[in-house]
Design a protein around this motif. Structure first.
Motif, PDB file in Angstrom:
ATOM      1  N   HIS A  82       6.648  -6.861   2.979  1.00  9.95           N
ATOM      2  CA  HIS A  82       6.787  -8.134   3.066  1.00  9.95           C
ATOM      3  C   HIS A  82       5.792  -8.715   3.858  1.00  9.95           C
ATOM      4  O   HIS A  82       5.254  -9.789   3.624  1.00  9.95           O
ATOM      5  N   ALA A  83       4.867  -8.110   5.039  1.00 11.14           N
ATOM      6  CA  ALA A  83       3.880  -8.415   5.445  1.00 11.14           C
ATOM      7  C   ALA A  83       2.684  -8.835   4.502  1.00 11.14           C
ATOM      8  O   ALA A  83       2.206  -9.981   4.879  1.00 11.14           O
ATOM      9  N   GLN A  84       2.627  -7.974   3.521  1.00 14.56           N
ATOM     10  CA  GLN A  84       1.427  -8.534   2.698  1.00 14.56           C
ATOM     11  C   GLN A  84       1.865  -9.743   1.829  1.00 14.56           C
ATOM     12  O   GLN A  84       1.121 -10.626   1.498  1.00 14.56           O
ATOM     13  N   VAL A  86       3.792 -12.383   2.772  1.00 12.18           N
ATOM     14  CA  VAL A  86       3.668 -13.399   3.582  1.00 12.18           C
ATOM     15  C   VAL A  86       2.156 -13.725   4.090  1.00 12.18           C
ATOM     16  O   VAL A  86       1.847 -14.883   3.967  1.00 12.18           O
ATOM     17  N   ALA A  87       1.408 -12.643   3.984  1.00 13.73           N
ATOM     18  CA  ALA A  87       0.050 -13.147   4.251  1.00 13.73           C
ATOM     19  C   ALA A  87      -0.672 -13.774   3.053  1.00 13.73           C
ATOM     20  O   ALA A  87      -1.333 -14.811   3.141  1.00 13.73           O
ATOM     21  N   TYR A  88      -0.191 -13.249   2.042  1.00 16.56           N
ATOM     22  CA  TYR A  88      -0.710 -13.866   0.665  1.00 16.56           C
ATOM     23  C   TYR A  88      -0.423 -15.414   0.680  1.00 16.56           C
ATOM     24  O   TYR A  88      -1.205 -16.126   0.259  1.00 16.56           O
ATOM     25  N   ALA A  89       1.090 -15.534   0.989  1.00 10.91           N
ATOM     26  CA  ALA A  89       1.402 -16.912   0.838  1.00 10.91           C
ATOM     27  C   ALA A  89       0.921 -17.825   1.825  1.00 10.91           C
ATOM     28  O   ALA A  89       0.350 -18.893   1.397  1.00 10.91           O
ATOM     29  N   CYS A  90       0.506 -17.383   3.055  1.00 16.86           N
ATOM     30  CA  CYS A  90       0.105 -18.057   4.200  1.00 16.86           C
ATOM     31  C   CYS A  90      -1.413 -18.597   3.753  1.00 16.86           C
ATOM     32  O   CYS A  90      -1.820 -19.628   3.940  1.00 16.86           O
ATOM     33  N   LYS A 107      -2.916   2.590   8.448  1.00 17.42           N
ATOM     34  CA  LYS A 107      -4.102   1.767   8.611  1.00 17.42           C
ATOM     35  C   LYS A 107      -4.286   0.693   7.309  1.00 17.42           C
ATOM     36  O   LYS A 107      -4.704  -0.145   7.593  1.00 17.42           O
ATOM     37  N   GLN A 108      -3.948   1.615   6.072  1.00 19.74           N
ATOM     38  CA  GLN A 108      -4.368   1.034   4.802  1.00 19.74           C
ATOM     39  C   GLN A 108      -3.384  -0.177   4.759  1.00 19.74           C
ATOM     40  O   GLN A 108      -3.686  -1.391   4.123  1.00 19.74           O
ATOM     41  N   LYS A 109      -1.968  -0.283   5.206  1.00 28.36           N
ATOM     42  CA  LYS A 109      -1.236  -1.264   5.008  1.00 28.36           C
ATOM     43  C   LYS A 109      -1.672  -2.450   5.818  1.00 28.36           C
ATOM     44  O   LYS A 109      -1.433  -3.534   5.473  1.00 28.36           O
ATOM     45  N   VAL A 110      -2.106  -2.074   7.239  1.00 25.88           N
ATOM     46  CA  VAL A 110      -2.634  -3.114   8.069  1.00 25.88           C
ATOM     47  C   VAL A 110      -4.027  -3.757   7.459  1.00 25.88           C
ATOM     48  O   VAL A 110      -3.895  -5.038   7.412  1.00 25.88           O
ATOM     49  N   GLU A 111      -4.701  -2.878   6.844  1.00 28.71           N
ATOM     50  CA  GLU A 111      -5.968  -3.682   6.455  1.00 28.71           C
ATOM     51  C   GLU A 111      -5.379  -4.303   5.229  1.00 28.71           C
ATOM     52  O   GLU A 111      -6.249  -5.493   4.871  1.00 28.71           O
ATOM     53  N   GLN A 112      -4.836  -3.984   4.330  1.00 25.38           N
ATOM     54  CA  GLN A 112      -4.344  -4.793   3.074  1.00 25.38           C
ATOM     55  C   GLN A 112      -3.627  -6.117   3.359  1.00 25.38           C
ATOM     56  O   GLN A 112      -3.743  -7.063   2.903  1.00 25.38           O
ATOM     57  N   THR A 113      -3.235  -6.027   4.457  1.00 30.76           N
ATOM     58  CA  THR A 113      -2.259  -7.372   5.016  1.00 30.76           C
ATOM     59  C   THR A 113      -3.332  -8.332   5.525  1.00 30.76           C
ATOM     60  O   THR A 113      -3.187  -9.504   5.265  1.00 30.76           O
ATOM     61  N   LYS A 114      -4.396  -8.004   6.260  1.00 28.42           N
ATOM     62  CA  LYS A 114      -5.406  -8.574   6.726  1.00 28.42           C
ATOM     63  C   LYS A 114      -6.317  -9.255   5.495  1.00 28.42           C
ATOM     64  O   LYS A 114      -6.830 -10.215   5.469  1.00 28.42           O
ATOM     65  N   LEU A 115      -6.336  -8.338   4.596  1.00 23.83           N
ATOM     66  CA  LEU A 115      -7.305  -8.744   3.239  1.00 23.83           C
ATOM     67  C   LEU A 115      -6.498 -10.031   2.563  1.00 23.83           C
ATOM     68  O   LEU A 115      -7.180 -10.710   2.208  1.00 23.83           O
ATOM     69  N   GLY A 117      -4.229 -11.909   3.849  1.00 22.75           N
ATOM     70  CA  GLY A 117      -4.209 -13.085   4.545  1.00 22.75           C
ATOM     71  C   GLY A 117      -5.428 -13.798   5.175  1.00 22.75           C
ATOM     72  O   GLY A 117      -5.741 -14.962   5.531  1.00 22.75           O
ATOM     73  N   GLU A 118      -6.561 -13.138   5.102  1.00 19.66           N
ATOM     74  CA  GLU A 118      -8.021 -13.324   5.586  1.00 19.66           C
ATOM     75  C   GLU A 118      -7.883 -14.183   7.089  1.00 19.66           C
ATOM     76  O   GLU A 118      -7.044 -13.606   7.900  1.00 19.66           O
TER      77      GLU A 118
END
Length: 214
Positions: A82-84, A86-90, A107-115, A117-118
């Motif tokens: 869900h985080a990923q 939301v990040a993509y939509a934002c 860590k991979q999920k955290v980094e993917q979310t940041k990727l 959402g930038e």
């Protein structure tokens, strides 16, 4: 008032999300079909840009916000998918998002979310469980007067997830006896029920959860 997803709203969601969501394949599984002596197909939502169906509900919900709500930003809590979404939509909509994730999230999920959402998202690692993150996210949301993007308990989320069902029915001319659907919060299952009740009422839905973590 009891909410039930309607086929009309799910069809509207399908139009709304088509700018960011791929129509994923409904692939015949030879191995599973032989093993169970049935025609088994897999809906390949793992081929979405964010690797899950969660982008459907997240984008449908966030894109429905008013200009004032968009300007204030959104908040969510999630252990990953869900985080990923939301990040993509934002990022796509140009909306600031704050995403709470458990401190133990891989860590991979955290980094993917940041990727995904930038610069549009800020990831906050809070607590040891999803519940810890959820509580912290809700408190922050209320304090800052932002919109909370629930992972499943929201009509727009449910209608977005339900578009999976529309695609499945459009991708086969055969009648479908059963659909096996993973159940966590129930957003995907609820959306599928809305579609099948209207368009394939003889199809039976089987909800599936991990035996060790129902």
């Amino acid at each position: 008032m009891t909410y039930f997803p309607t086929i009309e709203n799910i069809k509207k969601a399908a139009i709304n999300i088509q700018q960011v969501v791929d129509v994923t394949p409904l692939s015949f599984s030879l191995r599973l079909s032989k093993e169970y002596n049935a025609n088994i197909f897999l809906k390949r939502e793992d081929l979405q840009s964010v690797r899950s169906y969660k982008i459907r509900g997240a984008f449908n919900k966030i894109s429905s916000l008013s200009g004032e709500e968009r300007a204030k930003g959104v908040v969510c809590a999630s252990a990953g998918n869900h985080a990923q979404g939301v990040a993509y939509a934002c990022k796509h909509l140009g909306i600031k998002g704050t995403i709470y994730m458990p401190a133990v999230t891989p860590k991979q999920k955290v980094e993917q979310t940041k990727l995904f959402g930038e610069s549009w998202v800020n990831v906050v690692l809070e607590g040891d469980t999803f519940d810890d993150s959820f509580i912290a996210a809700k408190q922050y949301c209320e304090t800052e007067n932002k919109t909370f993007i629930h992972p499943f308990d929201d009509p727009k989320i449910i209608e977005g997830q339900g578009t999976v069902g529309l695609e499945i029915l459009n991708q086969t001319k055969k009648s479908i006896d059963y659909i096996f659907v993973p159940v966590g919060g129930g957003g995907l299952a609820s959306g599928l029920i809305g579609v099948l009740k209207a368009m394939s009422p003889n199809t039976k839905i089987i909800g599936v959860e991990p035996e060790g973590a129902p």
